[in-house]
Every structure is written in structure tokens, then in C-alpha cells.
Design an enzyme around this catalytic site. Structure first.
Site, short mmCIF file in Angstrom:
data_model
loop_
_atom_site.label_atom_id
_atom_site.label_comp_id
_atom_site.label_asym_id
_atom_site.label_seq_id
_atom_site.Cartn_x
_atom_site.Cartn_y
_atom_site.Cartn_z
N LEU A 1 0.82 -1.21 0.00
CA LEU A 1 0.00 0.00 0.00
C LEU A 1 0.85 1.26 0.00
CD1 LEU A 1 -2.89 1.02 0.08
CD2 LEU A 1 -2.83 0.84 2.57
N ASP B 1 11.04 3.28 4.62
CA ASP B 1 10.77 1.88 4.93
C ASP B 1 11.96 1.34 5.70
OD1 ASP B 1 8.61 -0.34 3.63
OD2 ASP B 1 10.43 -1.16 4.53
N ASP C 1 13.34 3.95 11.63
CA ASP C 1 12.21 3.39 12.38
C ASP C 1 11.32 4.54 12.82
OD1 ASP C 1 10.49 2.30 14.24
OD2 ASP C 1 12.06 1.58 15.60
N ASN D 1 1.71 5.25 7.08
CA ASN D 1 1.24 3.95 6.59
C ASN D 1 1.95 2.77 7.23
OD1 ASN D 1 0.06 2.04 4.38
ND2 ASN D 1 2.28 1.80 4.17
N TYR E 1 -3.91 -4.96 17.05
CA TYR E 1 -4.06 -4.18 15.80
C TYR E 1 -5.32 -3.32 15.85
CZ TYR E 1 -4.39 -3.51 10.68
OH TYR E 1 -4.47 -3.00 9.41
N LYS F 1 -5.36 0.75 15.78
CA LYS F 1 -6.08 1.45 14.71
C LYS F 1 -7.18 2.35 15.26
CE LYS F 1 -3.73 0.00 11.17
NZ LYS F 1 -2.83 0.95 10.49
N THR G 1 -1.77 -7.11 0.42
CA THR G 1 -0.35 -6.80 0.51
C THR G 1 0.36 -7.94 1.23
OG1 THR G 1 -0.49 -5.70 2.67
CG2 THR G 1 -0.91 -4.34 0.72
#
Length: 323
Positions: free
Chosen positions: A21, A40, A86, A113, A185, A189, A219
Site C-alpha cells: 500500500l 521503509d 524506524d 502507513n 491491531y 487502529k 499486501t
């Protein structure tokens, strides 16, 4: 308003942009004219230093995912550098923002992201699994936002008025539906939505908008989630990340100036704007203070008539699809 080249001369940071993504989002922002800092953490310590425009060029293949994406943007005629820090480490998040400013002279767009999964039922989850997911998702969103926001606040004060700023955060339907096997998670979120609305209110006067998307995409991170749901042999995969990236490009654009503090679900040719929570029922004490007995008298009959499956989890969003 034409959006072609609408981000020309503007700089965007995309975290977790080496694959999936984030990669699609970075490429889309580059297509719209943005200069992109591709973050990344994978491959950190390999290849050219973070921020090197020459990484992966000169006949050699880019050696990290971030460098590969940056090279793709440059090959298409854009400007991009890689960063391997990081984002959940505040010092490295500060360096990421500094890299954008030092390399391109400005920062207008931040797309948060970066993320990981450590799925397990709550009764089996380890402390490390909980901490790792909350750290990358929630703290990772905070850390980059903290330094981007400080920059925009200072810039607005220096300019004597609002500046251009866009933050696009990444929440999830797991928070909305209360995914049973993803307590870490889902919690992270949900926290990102709270961070989004808080930051949207704090930064609006500086000209900065902050919104969150709840994407559904195939992904590497979500391959287990969508196991058994194969991509179609012909035609466009409804779970392709490229269904999501145009919304990110739009929210980053001048056309989205009036969109702030919103949460949008996006996948497979559908964008759904979520409504803020409403009060379903209100109970007032007939005395000075509630007692357990009075709460029993008032709440128990109400919930006796209400389905046990009807709670705060919005599972219906999982059924959204293009008509």
C-alpha cells in the site's frame, strides 16, 4: 479543479512505502508531481545511505525496497529519496522530517502507513506481540506527526497565517468491526482515529488537514487475512492497493482543503465516508445519584429488547462493495 500535477513543487513523506500500500501511495503522489521521501525500515543498513538520490542507479539495482520505490519515481521523471529509519523512534522520526526539509526545502504532505501484524486471540497474546503492534502503528503515527506538526506550526507563525499541510493516517476496518483475532491491531487502529480527530482540531488553524483512511488491500502484511480469496485471473483485483492510492492523492491535494477530521473506508472502487457516533439511548436518574438497583430497572429492560449482536462494533462495514 484540475488535479493533474496538483502536488508539483510540494514534498510528501510516505512511511512503510517500500512495498504494498505504501509503495502504491508513494508512486501516486509522485505521479501528481510531489517530491517523495520514501520511508521503509526494511533493508536498513544496506545499500546507499538514507536519502541518497543515486541509490540503485548507475547500472546497479536498488538494494532496499525504499530505494527501489524511490528509483521508480525518479525513472518516471519525479524526485525521490529513500529513508530507512524506524518511525516509532522519535529521534529517527525527527530525522525523517529533517531529511524532507533539507533535501527538498519543504514538507507539505505526511502519509502515515507503516505497520506490522502479530495476530493472536487476546487470551494467547504475549506482551511483546501487543507492544510491537501498538508501537509501530500508533506510536509510529504520533512520532512523525509530532515533528511535522511542529514544523507547520512554526511555519504558520513565521508566515503570519495558514500554510499548506496534509496528513493522511491509516486506520483499519479491524477497529470498526472489532476483529476478534487482532486485539492489538484493532486497538492501535482505534487509537489512530483518536489521534486523527485530536490532531485535526489542533492543526486546522495552521492550514493543516488530518484525515484517516481504512483501506482494504492485498499486501504482504495482509496475505494471511485474505488467504483463500484469490485475485481474479482476468481484470482488476478488487483488493489491489492501487484502489486506495488515488484517495490518498486526493486527500493530499488542494481540492481536499475542506476535508478535515474525517474517516473514510476505501477499497475495490468504493469510498465510504463514516459518520461520527451517535447517542443510541439516554438514561437519567430519578434521584440525585444512580444506584445499581435503579440502573437495573432502567438499562436491563432496554437491553432485553436489543439484539446481543448489536454493539459498538460496526461489522456492516465489512459488507461494503462497489454497486
Amino acid at each position: 479543479m484540475s488535479v493533474q500535477g496538483c502536488l508539483q513543487g510540494r514534498t510528501a513523506i510516505v512511511t512503510g512505502a517500500g512495498r504494498g500500500l505504501g509503495r502504491a501511495e508513494a508512486l501516486e503522489l509522485g505521479r501528481l508531481g510531489a517530491r517523495v521521501v520514501v520511508n521503509d525500515v526494511e533493508g536498513a543498513g544496506q545499500g546507499a545511505p538514507s536519502g541518497s538520490p543515486a541509490a540503485g542507479e548507475g547500472g546497479g539495482a536498488a538494494r532496499t525496497p525504499a530505494e527501489q520505490v524511490a528509483a521508480e519515481i525518479r525513472k518516471a521523471g519525479g524526485e525521490a529519496v529513500a529513508h530507512h529509519g524506524d518511525v516509532a523512534d522519535l529521534a529517527q522520526a525527527r530525522e525523517l522530517v529533517r531529511l524532507a526539509l533539507d533535501t527538498f526545502g519543504s514538507l507539505e504532505v505526511l502519509v502515515n502507513n507503516a505497520g506490522i501484524l502479530r495476530d493472536r486471540m487476546v487470551f494467547s497474546m504475549s506482551e511483546e506481540e501487543w507492544d510491537a503492534v501498538v508501537r509501530v502503528h500508533l506510536k509510529g503515527h504520533f512520532a512523525t506527526t509530532r515533528f511535522a506538526a511542529a514544523h507547520w506550526r512554526a511555519a504558520a507563525k513565521a508566515a503570519g497565517g495558514p500554510v499548506y499541510g496534509r496528513i493522511v493516517n491509516t486506520s483499519s476496518e479491524a477497529f470498526l468491526a472489532g476483529s476478534p483475532g487482532q486485539p492489538n491491531y484493532a486497538a492501535a487502529k482505534g487509537g489512530i482515529v483518536g489521534l486523527t480527530t485530536s490532531t485535526a482540531g489542533a492543526l486546522a488553524k495552521y492550514g493543516v488537514t488530518v484525515n484517516a483512511i481504512c483501506p482494504r488491500a492485498r499486501t504482504r502484511m495482509t496475505e494471511d487475512v485474505f488467504q483463500g480469496i484469490e485475485a481474479p485471473a482476468d481484470g482488476v483485483d478488487p483488493l489491489a492497493p492501487e484502489h486506495v492510492s488515488p484517495l490518498v492523492g486526493y486527500l493530499a491535494s488542494p481540492a481536499a482543503a475542506r476535508i478535515n477530521g474525517q474517516v473514510l473506508v476505501v477499497h475495490g472502487g468504493t469510498v465510504a465516508l463514516l459518520e461520527r457516533p451517535k447517542v443510541a439511548a439516554k438514561f437519567d436518574t430519578g434521584k440525585d445519584m444512580f444506584t445499581v438497583e435503579e440502573l437495573d430497572e432502567r438499562l436491563t429492560p432496554y437491553f432485553a429488547e436489543r439484539s446481543a449482536q448489536e454493539n459498538f462494533a460496526a461489522v456492516e462495514v465489512l459488507g461494503l462493495k462497489k454497486d
